[in-house]
Design a protein around this motif. Structure first.
Motif, PDB file in Angstrom:
ATOM      1  N   GLU A   1      11.072   1.468  -4.813  1.00  0.00           N
ATOM      2  CA  GLU A   1       9.880   0.864  -4.222  1.00  0.00           C
ATOM      3  C   GLU A   1       9.858  -0.640  -4.489  1.00  0.00           C
ATOM      4  O   GLU A   1       9.587  -1.443  -3.585  1.00  0.00           O
ATOM      5  CB  GLU A   1       8.624   1.514  -4.797  1.00  0.00           C
ATOM      6  CG  GLU A   1       8.439   2.973  -4.427  1.00  0.00           C
ATOM      7  CD  GLU A   1       7.295   3.613  -5.192  1.00  0.00           C
ATOM      8  OE1 GLU A   1       6.622   2.880  -5.957  1.00  0.00           O
ATOM      9  OE2 GLU A   1       7.077   4.822  -5.040  1.00  0.00           O
ATOM     10  N   GLN A   2      10.156  -1.007  -5.736  1.00  0.00           N
ATOM     11  CA  GLN A   2      10.143  -2.431  -6.065  1.00  0.00           C
ATOM     12  C   GLN A   2      11.258  -3.167  -5.348  1.00  0.00           C
ATOM     13  O   GLN A   2      11.095  -4.311  -4.932  1.00  0.00           O
ATOM     14  CB  GLN A   2      10.267  -2.611  -7.586  1.00  0.00           C
ATOM     15  CG  GLN A   2       9.985  -4.023  -8.066  1.00  0.00           C
ATOM     16  CD  GLN A   2       8.568  -4.462  -7.697  1.00  0.00           C
ATOM     17  OE1 GLN A   2       7.647  -3.672  -7.743  1.00  0.00           O
ATOM     18  NE2 GLN A   2       8.417  -5.717  -7.318  1.00  0.00           N
ATOM     19  N   GLN A   3      12.401  -2.516  -5.182  1.00  0.00           N
ATOM     20  CA  GLN A   3      13.496  -3.161  -4.454  1.00  0.00           C
ATOM     21  C   GLN A   3      13.089  -3.445  -3.009  1.00  0.00           C
ATOM     22  O   GLN A   3      13.411  -4.506  -2.464  1.00  0.00           O
ATOM     23  CB  GLN A   3      14.737  -2.263  -4.493  1.00  0.00           C
ATOM     24  CG  GLN A   3      15.439  -2.263  -5.843  1.00  0.00           C
ATOM     25  CD  GLN A   3      16.681  -1.398  -5.826  1.00  0.00           C
ATOM     26  OE1 GLN A   3      16.659  -0.270  -5.354  1.00  0.00           O
ATOM     27  NE2 GLN A   3      17.781  -1.928  -6.345  1.00  0.00           N
ATOM     28  N   ILE A   4      12.383  -2.504  -2.401  1.00  0.00           N
ATOM     29  CA  ILE A   4      11.940  -2.717  -1.021  1.00  0.00           C
ATOM     30  C   ILE A   4      10.939  -3.865  -0.970  1.00  0.00           C
ATOM     31  O   ILE A   4      10.995  -4.724  -0.076  1.00  0.00           O
ATOM     32  CB  ILE A   4      11.317  -1.423  -0.462  1.00  0.00           C
ATOM     33  CG1 ILE A   4      12.394  -0.326  -0.365  1.00  0.00           C
ATOM     34  CG2 ILE A   4      10.692  -1.658   0.894  1.00  0.00           C
ATOM     35  CD1 ILE A   4      11.842   1.051  -0.050  1.00  0.00           C
TER      36      ILE A   4
ATOM     37  N   PHE B   1       0.833  -1.204   0.000  1.00  0.00           N
ATOM     38  CA  PHE B   1       0.000   0.000   0.000  1.00  0.00           C
ATOM     39  C   PHE B   1       0.873   1.262   0.000  1.00  0.00           C
ATOM     40  O   PHE B   1       0.601   2.218  -0.737  1.00  0.00           O
ATOM     41  CB  PHE B   1      -0.914   0.004   1.222  1.00  0.00           C
ATOM     42  CG  PHE B   1      -1.829   1.210   1.265  1.00  0.00           C
ATOM     43  CD1 PHE B   1      -3.047   1.197   0.615  1.00  0.00           C
ATOM     44  CD2 PHE B   1      -1.451   2.365   1.931  1.00  0.00           C
ATOM     45  CE1 PHE B   1      -3.883   2.304   0.633  1.00  0.00           C
ATOM     46  CE2 PHE B   1      -2.272   3.476   1.966  1.00  0.00           C
ATOM     47  CZ  PHE B   1      -3.498   3.445   1.306  1.00  0.00           C
ATOM     48  N   LEU B   2       1.908   1.288   0.830  1.00  0.00           N
ATOM     49  CA  LEU B   2       2.773   2.477   0.887  1.00  0.00           C
ATOM     50  C   LEU B   2       3.468   2.705  -0.442  1.00  0.00           C
ATOM     51  O   LEU B   2       3.645   3.847  -0.875  1.00  0.00           O
ATOM     52  CB  LEU B   2       3.802   2.318   2.013  1.00  0.00           C
ATOM     53  CG  LEU B   2       3.235   2.348   3.435  1.00  0.00           C
ATOM     54  CD1 LEU B   2       4.320   2.049   4.447  1.00  0.00           C
ATOM     55  CD2 LEU B   2       2.590   3.696   3.727  1.00  0.00           C
TER      56      LEU B   2
ATOM     57  N   GLY C   1       2.965   6.459  -5.298  1.00  0.00           N
ATOM     58  CA  GLY C   1       2.567   6.869  -6.643  1.00  0.00           C
ATOM     59  C   GLY C   1       3.688   7.104  -7.615  1.00  0.00           C
ATOM     60  O   GLY C   1       3.476   7.631  -8.696  1.00  0.00           O
ATOM     61  N   GLN C   2       4.887   6.671  -7.278  1.00  0.00           N
ATOM     62  CA  GLN C   2       6.021   6.950  -8.167  1.00  0.00           C
ATOM     63  C   GLN C   2       6.358   5.785  -9.086  1.00  0.00           C
ATOM     64  O   GLN C   2       7.019   5.968 -10.097  1.00  0.00           O
ATOM     65  CB  GLN C   2       7.266   7.285  -7.319  1.00  0.00           C
ATOM     66  CG  GLN C   2       7.069   8.438  -6.365  1.00  0.00           C
ATOM     67  CD  GLN C   2       6.722   9.710  -7.077  1.00  0.00           C
ATOM     68  OE1 GLN C   2       7.369  10.091  -8.046  1.00  0.00           O
ATOM     69  NE2 GLN C   2       5.681  10.382  -6.613  1.00  0.00           N
TER      70      GLN C   2
ATOM     71  N   ALA D   1      -1.415  -5.018 -10.777  1.00  0.00           N
ATOM     72  CA  ALA D   1      -1.489  -4.431  -9.437  1.00  0.00           C
ATOM     73  C   ALA D   1      -0.369  -3.440  -9.180  1.00  0.00           C
ATOM     74  O   ALA D   1      -0.562  -2.433  -8.502  1.00  0.00           O
ATOM     75  CB  ALA D   1      -1.453  -5.540  -8.385  1.00  0.00           C
ATOM     76  N   ASN D   2       0.812  -3.727  -9.715  1.00  0.00           N
ATOM     77  CA  ASN D   2       1.953  -2.854  -9.434  1.00  0.00           C
ATOM     78  C   ASN D   2       2.974  -3.014 -10.545  1.00  0.00           C
ATOM     79  O   ASN D   2       3.060  -4.063 -11.180  1.00  0.00           O
ATOM     80  CB  ASN D   2       2.567  -3.211  -8.071  1.00  0.00           C
ATOM     81  CG  ASN D   2       3.588  -2.173  -7.629  1.00  0.00           C
ATOM     82  OD1 ASN D   2       3.508  -1.016  -8.023  1.00  0.00           O
ATOM     83  ND2 ASN D   2       4.551  -2.591  -6.829  1.00  0.00           N
ATOM     84  N   TRP D   3       3.746  -1.963 -10.774  1.00  0.00           N
ATOM     85  CA  TRP D   3       4.810  -2.030 -11.781  1.00  0.00           C
ATOM     86  C   TRP D   3       5.867  -0.979 -11.453  1.00  0.00           C
ATOM     87  O   TRP D   3       5.599  -0.001 -10.753  1.00  0.00           O
ATOM     88  CB  TRP D   3       4.258  -1.790 -13.192  1.00  0.00           C
ATOM     89  CG  TRP D   3       3.715  -0.412 -13.403  1.00  0.00           C
ATOM     90  CD1 TRP D   3       4.383   0.672 -13.852  1.00  0.00           C
ATOM     91  CD2 TRP D   3       2.374   0.030 -13.121  1.00  0.00           C
ATOM     92  NE1 TRP D   3       3.549   1.768 -13.893  1.00  0.00           N
ATOM     93  CE2 TRP D   3       2.317   1.402 -13.451  1.00  0.00           C
ATOM     94  CE3 TRP D   3       1.235  -0.603 -12.638  1.00  0.00           C
ATOM     95  CZ2 TRP D   3       1.157   2.143 -13.298  1.00  0.00           C
ATOM     96  CZ3 TRP D   3       0.089   0.136 -12.495  1.00  0.00           C
ATOM     97  CH2 TRP D   3       0.051   1.495 -12.825  1.00  0.00           C
ATOM     98  N   CYS D   4       7.071  -1.212 -11.954  1.00  0.00           N
ATOM     99  CA  CYS D   4       8.167  -0.244 -11.766  1.00  0.00           C
ATOM    100  C   CYS D   4       9.290  -0.616 -12.719  1.00  0.00           C
ATOM    101  O   CYS D   4       9.286  -1.683 -13.339  1.00  0.00           O
ATOM    102  CB  CYS D   4       8.662  -0.242 -10.322  1.00  0.00           C
ATOM    103  SG  CYS D   4       9.466  -1.765  -9.869  1.00  0.00           S
TER     104      CYS D   4
END
Length: 2006
Positions: free
Chosen positions: A156-159, A144-145, A150-151, A1947-1950
């Motif tokens: 973020e993906q590494q975390i 969620f964070l 929103g970046q 759901a998510n991408w980076c």
């Protein structure tokens, strides 16, 4: 509770079971417990039963989340729920806690937005038993964070990807949980100020290392072993000698090698992907696998059977010697006081040692992995002062109480005690705060505090953990001795429960959740966590780098040093063992390490705002929808939920806000007035809430139910009445409708019968009317055609007749005009018949001294008039409006009396115009008389008789004109009434001289003369008089100009001139106005020119014998002629060359300025006439000679100049013009002349010739020619000819400066006394000399003694005056050429100052604290060093003190540069008394360019309130005692040491940043930009503006400081360059950010008071705009700086388009990307701007710009990033070139043909490359059709290009389809389709191409070729297509669709530098896709843009629906 049929009560629980035994202890259930509540604080039943039932009810409904205030209780559902989608992420984003149903996302959102809102760190403690879902909750919080950030950034993906790695190493299958975390972790996530994740840090706690060696039944080892064995490729497993999991002891102890629901192969692929994302190299992965394989092989070693295969493999993998490994595992070395003892171990001891080694390897490997992850995801703060915001997630083990609890459980439960204490204190604190906030008076609430337990465990001295540590440090310490000590110290406290007897090993501890008994066996061994020294030495001998790296802390830091005593030898093994033994004492225990980590954790949590998530396990069977009450109630007790309930129970558990209370209990109100004081009881009223006890709530609820029943009956009664009433009204309305329709039907039926007859009549009448109308129209048309034909025939006949008449009439008129013109030309020839054609300057005998020029055969050259350079003309006037200025209009406005504007033949009684001077009146009447006589309107008098009506004054020539008999007309004497009479016959030339003479002498008479001539020309029918008048007017136009009042009327009148005189007169007038009035009447040559109307030709002679004929006119000046001559002979060094006039024995210089050449010729003619000759034969000559040298003359600059001067010297020597004092000087000059002419040839003839050419005749007569020849011959020269000429010129310049001077006749008006007031000023290169008429020197001044020169306008009579400022006094001199003299002096002074190297100090400067500056005393001589180190334009030069040789920067206002090329003497200048140097120090007002009429506003008023106090410098006060106090608001060239604003001085962090502006790296950015600070190395403006504005864009508090510092430097600043640079800075600043409200008013006043400055108005506009908009985020871009430095307030940028075109667009400082997109779309006439974007292309990337950002901020960000990347790669400063493109980005609603402009410019050129690369699936016919279209687009309709099809096939057909047919077949098919499209244009062909392509599903897709490793069923290389439908994975060869993912499924991408990652499905169990590509950033941006577009559309749709609902 139910009533049975027998009337008995029966109790049935939620499972349907009968519980009659509990009937006696029942009480009524609160209404809130029936269906459950979201927040358990609202439960009426605040007890364990109510809490448990609430969770049970919600769990049955599938609701797993429940609040307890801000605490979230999460029950593990053991199934995947659809509540973790991206929709839920958006739903819970930016919502208040409690606004939506409970969710883990709500807690995460509260953490995030409280962090941003309160600027305080947050933390979330996630606790619970194993299997309760802590890890999953942690992952959901992270997801969620990352999403709300929103970046979609790589960090973020590494975390997120750190979790798979940590789970692989730290999670295992247990009985309770298939993915149990066997360690605790705290993830600290760091955020930027904008809320974006910028890094994280992971801390791990207490890994369960024992699981590596042994597992309980039905449990597995850590996941990583099974991943590796199942997922690793076979070849790699073979290298590592690995098999299946069943083959290894460490993996089979629990008899479980698989886990239901876990795919180890897929998990291993995800694990490897995560390693790549976390920057683990392939080598790192392989080394990890080696260590893990070594652990497995070591576990299979059997120490009894001596099986060596596993042993050897393990030694190879560990890279150690097998024998050393065997020895380390089977033997133990002990160190005694004297020697090392080796002891063999038993098999069981060896197994224990082996297991300890394995645990050590795995534990340290896990720590290394965590450190490696932190290295990738943690970004250390750049500045220690920077405050970071973070959110911490604590996923830690819950309270544990097993049948057998050991050391690990004690540590875990100790950690839980700490967290419980933190939890209870926090919750209780919140309760207290709420009571205090609501002003509730209450007594302290007792609650269960576990502080005593913590004291016994860890806080008090001699606590349990300390005793365990102490006993661990004793070598002989055992578990038994430890237990005895604990019994002795804590046995009687009540918290510690000792064993019942001495034989038991169990002891108990009373924890907050109950008593737990621990088995003390193995406590000390586990706490020591020691590894034998033999194994440490073994690791040290290993060559495995990773193994040594993980054991780095255990290995000795350096090798053993040798002892200082050489006689003592120590056995190395012994020494090592002893050292190891010594070090062992200092090894921290496991307890110590854990306590230290836990203390650090608690400190971190204490400073954060905490949130709590309590995870509950509903059952032990991991089954969904099963709720074990006993298990859950036990967990609730452990988690402290009951403690929270007790706290709430002791207080006021039921609380409502006033609005909630009113809404719920409104029904109980009896009246509108309610006084709470009348109601008594234990309840409280706060500020916003009502606090109630349970019984109050129960009472209110019962009363409410009663009232609701009564109200329900009332409502039912009213509603039933309403229902029946509505039904009756509906039936009544229906009956009325039926009646109405029936009556209408009946009426229509009756009307229809009567209407048929009327209808027939109407139709017939319309038919007849239509027929009549058609016939009438036909008749009208016939009439019109006939009448038109007749009219045209008549018009043609009349036109032919008129043309015939016009032709005959024009012929007659033309013949008459031709005859008239012939007569006029013949008449003009008769008037000027006496003028022979001549060339001026060639008549008569040559003047004295110039005869040799006539005797030679001279080379004559001519200058064509077209070769004359065009002079700088006056501003062209508008001649179109001359019709508005007729002469008659002027006459009617200004003529006196009854005078008209037409021709008359009588004398005037008064002048035409009004004159104040009586002399002008008389002169006007005289001139009128002469004009009438000149034009022949009055006859010439035959004799001198008194003419009637003529006064005496008119008959005599005034003394003004008599003085013209002198050489110069300017020598005026007093007027004498008597003079030569005019009553005699005069020649035409005499009359002309009289008329013109009056105009020259009397300025106010000029308009009068012009008006008189024009009057006589107006309506003059006498042809002779008319032509003579025009001749007179043309001559006057070349002599004097009219006034501004009359010039437009005169120009209008000239247009009516006859015979070509109009243009001739207009040109003469223009030239006269440009060059000014003449000083003499017209010469004979001018009369000749008037006849021909062509320029005059004069001959000018050069000193080299050439004669040049050049055209001149009446207004030609010597400057113009000198310029023409210089261009002709290619003379570069033109200064000092002048025009000379020679007549008889006289020669004088005309100079090279504004002197009129024809004035000099006129004077010559008058002199000839005075001597009795004829004017046309005047023997004058013009010469071009050197008149004056500059002080810096250099012969090397111009060879032609040196040649001319040399010949001039020889001529002067020969004719005695130049005289030498010594005879030897003549000899030397003659010898040099000989060498120049003949070189080394010294033959007698050559020498004799040289002597004759250079020696004066008088000298030759005094001493014989032979002696001169002999002396010259003896002189020898061996130099180059040019250098000898230069020597002669330099000798002449030094020897005869007075001969090369410019002379000016002046009269002294004021100044120091001199013998005479009328004298001559001679100016030459040495200085200024005052001479009398006998050439006696009155005063001599060198240029350093002249401090300034100003011109003063004295008035009409006196002309101009010059004020000469010198150190010997100020002289005011008047003269006709005063302006020329001032220009010459100014030019010499400025030239010397520019070239000078010497300056004198005007004041003391003491800057010894700064080595950049030079310190000096007032009056000290400073040597200027011109090495361009400092910019003089900016007010700085480099100087040196000659005595000390010290150098440094010198401010130009502190010195006076001396105008000299030689070092000045102290006696002559520097020792002058101060009163004589006052004019030097006093600034010259005329030179200060910043003086304004109105005092401009300053920051003085603002500084009194907001500025700090001025600093007191004691040293400076001592030096300048009378110095004024420091003015902080005014300009200063000294850097400030502190900020100006008081608020920054007190702020250490911001004060430091403000000072950086003025003193950053010893540079002063604002001062340097404005030129107020010296700089050795020029910095680019961009670097300076970055230093100035960079900190202010980040820190708002610094913005006012920037404004103040810039305005301070612009206040009282006399340096114009500095002011201009300051305006540039202020202009930039106003566009970046606004000042604060306190400074805004002063800033506006500052700008408004300087509106005359060009940038002031625009600064005000930019300031107003910045107040409305957000401030810029980055400093100005290079484009902005370039624009303002070119004084352009408009900024333009080039935008490129896909079709290879480009356009320029204006981009303001505040232009956002979306504004630019809209502007471009409007200019290109696009139908819509949706889907388009702006891209920036750098050397390696193409980046899309965010629509909401400022254009220049985006550009700046990209170029800075590119510079940084390139600088890291190449090193050193770099320049980044970029291009800005405008293209379509999102392909939605694109329909080809609807917007042709977009199709042609964007869609076609963007889609064509995709088609040709073969990305689409298409049929053969489609390819042929498209190929024909593309060929037409390429060649148009040119069929001759059809033969080129095979050569350009690659540009017509997809690359993968070229071999589908042969080239000829392709050509044949394409030609056939091409012919079918014959009538199609290129534009239509492009649209047709798009119409074909748009039918394919891949139209508008962006394609990316990537390498993937996530999906084994896909090929390694796949093609990804992103379009409006989503993301599609395509097989690159077959083009088959492998997978299709709509956007709502992603759901998510980076993206990273070389990777792209996305998660498909939910955030919990979604599949991951990782691919390698350098274009990941593009894929990321496209996905984000499409998703945002759909979100906007969805929100817009919701808004529309809401409107409709309203």
């Amino acid at each position: 509770v139910k009533v049975t049929d027998t009337g008995q009560l029966q109790l049935i629980d939620d499972e349907g079971k009968v519980q009659n035994s509990l009937l006696g202890s029942l009480k009524p259930m609160h209404p809130t417990s029936v269906k459950g509540v979201d927040d358990m604080i609202r439960l009426g039943d605040l007890n364990e039963a109510g809490l448990l039932r609430n969770l049970l009810v919600r769990h049955k409904e599938g609701i797993i989340y429940t609040y307890t205030g801000s605490i979230l209780v999460a029950v593990n559902p053991y199934q995947l729920l659809p509540i973790y989608t991206t929709d839920h992420v958006h739903m819970y984003t930016d919502r208040r806690l409690g606004e939506l149903p409970p969710h883990v996302f709500a807690i995460a959102d509260s953490c995030f937005f409280n962090m941003r809102r309160n600027r305080k760190n947050q933390c979330c403690v996630i606790s619970g038993e194993s299997g309760a879902g802590k890890t999953e909750s942690t992952k959901l919080m992270l997801q969620f964070l990352a999403a709300v950030s929103g970046q979609h950034s790589w960090i973020e993906q590494q975390i997120l990807e750190a979790n798979p790695i940590l789970e692989a190493f730290g999670n295992a299958k247990t009985i309770r949980n298939d993915n149990s975390s066997r360690f605790g972790k705290y993830i600290d996530i760091n955020f930027t100020k904008g809320g974006a994740i910028e890094g994280a840090r992971i801390d791990q706690y207490l890994l369960e290392k024992s699981r590596v060696c042994r597992q309980a039944p039905e449990e597995r080892n850590y996941h990583i072993f099974y991943y590796m064995l199942m997922g690793m490729p076979a070849e790699q497993k073979k290298i590592l000698s690995l098999g299946s999991a069943a083959e290894y002891n460490y993996l089979t102890m629990g008899n479980c090698t698989s886990c239901e629901g876990r795919d180890d192969v897929k998990e291993y692929a995800h694990f490897r992907s995560a390693l790549k994302i976390l920057m683990f190299t392939e080598n790192d992965s392989w080394e990890i696998s080696k260590l893990l394989a070594a652990i497995l092989h070591l576990g299979n070693v059997d120490f009894e059977s001596k099986n060596s295969s596993f042993f050897n493999v393990a030694s190879q993998l560990l890279e150690v010697d097998p024998k050393a490994l065997e020895k380390s595992l089977t033997q133990r070395s002990l160190m005694t006081t004297r020697e090392s003892v080796t002891k063999s171990l038993t098999s069981a001891q060896a197994v224990d040692g082996r297991d300890a080694f394995v645990k050590a390897i795995y534990g340290r490997l896990f720590i290394w992995v965590v450190h490696k992850i932190n290295a990738a995801i943690y970004k250390p703060p750049g500045d220690s002062n920077d405050i970071r915001l973070s959110i911490g997630l604590l996923d830690i083990f819950g309270f544990e109480n097993f049948n057998k609890n050991s050391f690990e459980q004690l540590c875990i439960n100790y950690a839980n005690e700490q967290l419980q204490q933190f939890f209870v204190r926090h919750v209780f604190k919140l309760e207290q705060e709420e009571y205090a906030r609501e002003n509730i008076v209450w007594e302290r609430i007792d609650y269960k505090d576990n502080q005593r337990t913590l004291d016994i465990l860890a806080h008090k001295p001699m606590n349990m953990l300390a005793l365990i540590d102490e006993e661990s440090n004793f070598p002989k310490g055992t578990d038994t001795t430890m237990l005895q000590k604990m019994n002795q110290v804590h046995g009687k406290g009540g918290i510690y429960i000792p064993p019942k007897n001495n034989y038991e090993t169990q002891f108990g501890v009373l924890h907050f959740a109950g008593v737990v008994y621990y088995d003390s066996q193995g406590f000390l061994e586990k706490n020591r966590d020691a590894l034998s020294s033999d194994l440490i030495q073994l690791v040290e001998t290993s060559t495995n780098k990773l193994l040594k790296q993980v054991f780095q802390k255990d290995l000795p830091s350096s090798s053993v040093k040798s002892n200082t005593n050489p006689k003592m030898t120590i056995n190395t093994p012994k020494n090592s063992l002893r050292q190891a033994a010594d070090n062992k004492k200092h090894v921290p225990t496991l307890t110590g390490q854990f306590r230290q980590s836990l203390d650090s954790l608690m400190k971190t949590l204490t400073v954060c705002q905490p949130y709590f998530i309590r995870c509950i396990k509903p059952n032990d069977y991991k089954k969904p929808m099963l709720f074990d009450r006993e298990l859950c109630i036990r967990q609730l007790r452990y988690s402290g939920m009951m403690e929270t309930i007790r706290i709430r129970k002791a207080g006021y558990p039921v609380r409502y806000t006033f609005s909630e209370f009113l809404d719920r209990y409104r029904a109980l109100l009896k009246t509108s007035i309610c006084d709470p004081k009348t109601v008594k009881g234990d309840w409280k009223t706060g500020k916003t809430k009502i606090f109630l006890k349970d019984f109050h709530d129960t009472m209110l609820e019962l009363e409410r139910m009663k009232q609701l029943n009564e109200k329900a009956l009332l409502i039912q009664k009213v509603l039933r009445g309403y229902k029946y009433r509505r039904e009756f009204l509906r039936k009544k309305a229906g009956a009325l409708v039926i009646q109405k329709y029936w009556r209408g039907h009946k009426g229509r039926k009756l009307y229809k019968v009567r209407g048929f007859a009327r209808l027939q009549a109407q139709v017939r009448s319309r038919q007849l009317h239509f027929q009549y109308k058609k016939k009438r129209e036909a008749a009208v048309l016939l009439q019109a055609q006939a009448r038109g034909y007749l009219a045209r025939k008549e018009w043609k006949r009349k036109k032919d007749a008129v043309i015939l008449l016009q032709a005959h009439t024009r012929g007659v008129l033309a013949r008459k005009a031709l005859k008239k013109m012939k007569r006029d030309v013949k008449h003009l020839d008769n008037i000027f018949g006496f003028l022979p054609p001549i060339i001026g300057g060639q008549e008569g005998q040559a003047p004295v001294g110039f005869e040799n020029f006539e005797g030679k055969r001279m080379l004559t050259e001519e200058i064509d008039i077209d070769d004359i350079p065009i002079e700088e003309d006056l501003p062209k006037e508008d001649y179109d409006d001359l019709d508005e200025y007729p002469f008659s209009k002027f006459a009617s406005m200004y003529f006196q009396g009854v005078a008209t504007h037409t021709h008359i033949r009588q004398r005037l009684r008064q002048p035409l115009l009004y004159h104040e001077d009586e002399g002008d009146v008389l002169a006007s009447l005289t001139v009128w008389w002469i004009i009438l006589r000149f034009m022949g309107d009055l006859p010439e008098p035959k004799k001198q008789v008194q003419v009637q009506g003529t006064s005496t004054q008119e008959r005599f020539l005034s003394q003004d004109l008599i003085s013209r008999k002198d050489r110069r007309l300017s020598h005026m004497v007093a007027q004498n009434p008597k003079g030569p009479t005019l009553d005699r016959p005069l020649t035409s030339l005499e009359k002309l001289h009289i008329i013109v003479g009056y105009a020259i002498v009397r300025r106010d008479l000029r308009d009068e003369i012009y008006c008189q001539i024009c009057k006589q020309l107006q309506d003059n029918n006498n042809r002779n008089s008319y032509f003579r008048g025009w001749i007179l007017l043309s001559l006057c136009l070349g002599i004097f100009p009219p006034s501004e009042r009359f010039i437009r009327y005169l120009q209008s009148f000239i247009r009516s001139a006859p015979g070509g005189y109009a243009s001739y007169c207009a040109e003469r007038l223009r030239r006269t106005v440009m060059n000014g009035v003449r000083g003499e009447p017209p010469a004979w040559l001018e009369l000749q020119a008037t006849k021909t109307k062509k320029p005059m030709i004069v001959s000018v002679k050069l000193m080299d014998g050439r004669s040049i004929n050049l055209p001149v006119d009446s207004a030609s000046t010597s400057k113009e002629i000198c310029q023409v001559l210089s261009n002709k002979i290619k003379l570069k060094d033109t200064f000092g060359f002048s025009l000379y006039v020679a007549l008889y024995e006289k020669v004088w210089a005309l100079g090279s300025g504004r002197e009129h050449v024809m004035d000099a010729i006129s004077q010559c003619e008058q002199e000839v006439k005075r001597r009795g000759g004829q004017e046309q034969h005047a023997p004058w000559r013009l010469f071009f000679r050197k008149e004056i040298f500059t002080p810096w003359h250099d012969c090397k600059e111009d060879k032609i100049s040196t040649d001319l001067i040399y010949l001039q010297i020889i001529h002067g020597l020969k004719f005695g013009e130049y005289q030498c004092e010594k005879e030897d000087d003549f000899v030397q000059l003659a010898a040099k002349h000989l060498y120049i002419q003949h070189g080394s040839d010294s033959s007698p003839e050559n020498v004799k010739q040289a002597v004759q050419e250079s020696i004066n005749n008088s000298l030759l007569e005094a001493k014989s020619e032979a002696k001169w020849v002999q002396m010259v011959k003896q002189t020898d020269h061996k130099q180059k000819t040019d250098s000898v000429k230069a020597e002669m010129v330099d000798y002449t310049r030094e020897k005869w400066p007075m001969f090369f001077s410019r002379f000016f006749e002046v009269v002294k008006l004021s100044g120091p006394p001199l013998p005479k007031s009328k004298f001559i000023v001679a100016i030459n290169w040495t200085g200024i000399t005052f001479l009398d008429e006998r050439e006696k020197r009155l005063l001599q001044l060198s240029f350093p003694e002249v401090t300034g020169v100003n011109t003063i306008r004295e008035g009409k009579a006196s002309g101009q005056a010059v004020c000469l400022l010198t150190l010997k006094g100020d002289f005011t001199l008047s003269g006709s050429t005063a302006e020329d003299m001032a220009e010459l002096v100014t030019m010499f002074l400025s030239g010397l100052t520019e070239r000078s190297q010497y300056a004198v100090a005007l004041k003391d400067v003491d800057r010894q604290d700064d080595p950049t500056f030079l310190s000096f005393k007032k009056g000290e001589l400073i040597v200027i060093i011109k090495d361009d180190e400092f910019s003089q334009q900016r007010g700085w030069i480099k100087g040196q003190i000659e005595g000390t040789k010290r150098t440094g920067a010198v401010p130009t206002e502190a010195i006076l540069i001396l105008p000299t090329l030689s070092k000045p003497t102290y006696e002559s200048l520097l020792n002058l008394p101060p009163n004589q140097r006052k004019d030097i120090i006093r600034p010259n007002p005329s030179e200060t360019g910043t003086m304004e009429r109105v005092a401009p506003a300053t920051l003085k008023e603002f500084s009194l309130e907001y500025f700090r106090q001025p600093t007191k410098d004691v040293n400076r006060q001592v030096i300048a005692r009378n110095a004024a106090p420091e003015r902080l608001w005014a300009n200063s060239r000294e850097p400030i040491r502190q900020p100006l604003l008081k608020k920054l001085v007190g702020n250490a962090e911001l004060s430091h940043k403000a000072c950086l502006l003025f003193f950053l790296d010893c540079c002063v950015p604002i001062l340097k930009y404005m030129g107020d600070y010296p700089t050795r190395q020029m910095q680019s403006p961009l670097e300076l503006t970055d230093q100035i504005f960079g900190p202010a864009t980040q820190y708002e508090a610094l913005r006012d400081e920037i404004y103040c510092q810039i305005m301070k430097q612009m206040t009282s600043n006399n340096n114009r360059f500095s002011i201009e640079q300051g305006w540039q800075l202020l202009w930039l600043c106003c566009g970046l950010f606004p000042p604060s409200q306190s400074l805004l008013r002063h800033t506006r006043r500052f700008l408004e008071s300087r509106r005359r400055e060009s940038l002031a108005s625009d600064c005000l506009q930019r300031l107003q705009s910045s107040l409305r908009l957000e401030p810029r985020k980055l400093p100005p871009h290079q484009v902005e700086i370039d624009a303002i430095q070119q004084n352009s307030i408009q900024i333009f940028h080039k935008i490129h388009f896909p079709n290879d075109t480009e356009e320029i667009f204006e981009v303001a400082t505040s232009t956002r990307i979306k504004d630019l997109i809209q502007n471009i779309a409007n200019k290109l006439n696009l139908a819509s701007a949706d889907g388009f974007s702006v891209f920036v292309k750098t050397h390696d990337k193409v980046l899309s710009l965010n629509e909401t950002d400022y254009f220049f901020d985006s550009l700046r960000q990209i170029t800075d990033w590119s510079k940084k990347a390139k600088r890291i790669k190449d090193g050193g400063p770099v320049n980044v070139s970029y291009l800005v493109f405008f293209m379509r980005k999102l392909w939605f609603n694109v329909i080809p043909g609807r917007d042709t402009e977009a199709d042609v410019i964007f869609h076609f050129p963007q889609e064509l490359p995709k088609y040709l690369r073969g990305y689409h699936v298409c049929t053969k016919d489609e390819m042929i059709n498209i190929a024909a279209l593309l060929f037409r687009i390429r060649v148009g309709n040119d069929k001759s290009q059809l033969v080129m099809i095979p050569k350009i096939l690659k540009e017509l057909v997809p690359a993968d389809q070229l071999k589908a047919m042969s080239e000829n077949e392709w050509k044949k098919s394409i030609v056939a389709h091409f012919n079918k499209q014959a009538n199609m244009t290129v534009e239509e062909a492009k649209v047709a191409f798009l119409k074909v392509v748009c039918r394919w599903p891949t139209f508008g897709c962006a394609f990316f070729e990537v390498k993937q490793t996530s999906e084994p069923n896909f090929p390694d290389i796949v093609r990804i297509a992103i379009s409006k439908q989503g993301l599609t994975i395509i097989h690159p060869k077959t083009k088959d669709v492998l997978a299709n993912h709509p956007f709502n499924r992603i759901a998510n991408w980076c993206s990273g530098s070389t990777y792209f990652h996305m998660t498909i499905g939910s955030l919990v169990k979604g599949s991951k896709f990782l691919c390698e590509t350098s274009l990941g950033y593009k894929m990321d941006d496209l996905l984000t843009s499409y998703v945002n577009m759909y979100l906007r559309e969805r929100r817009a749709g919701q808004t529309r629906n809401q409107r409709f609902n309203i």
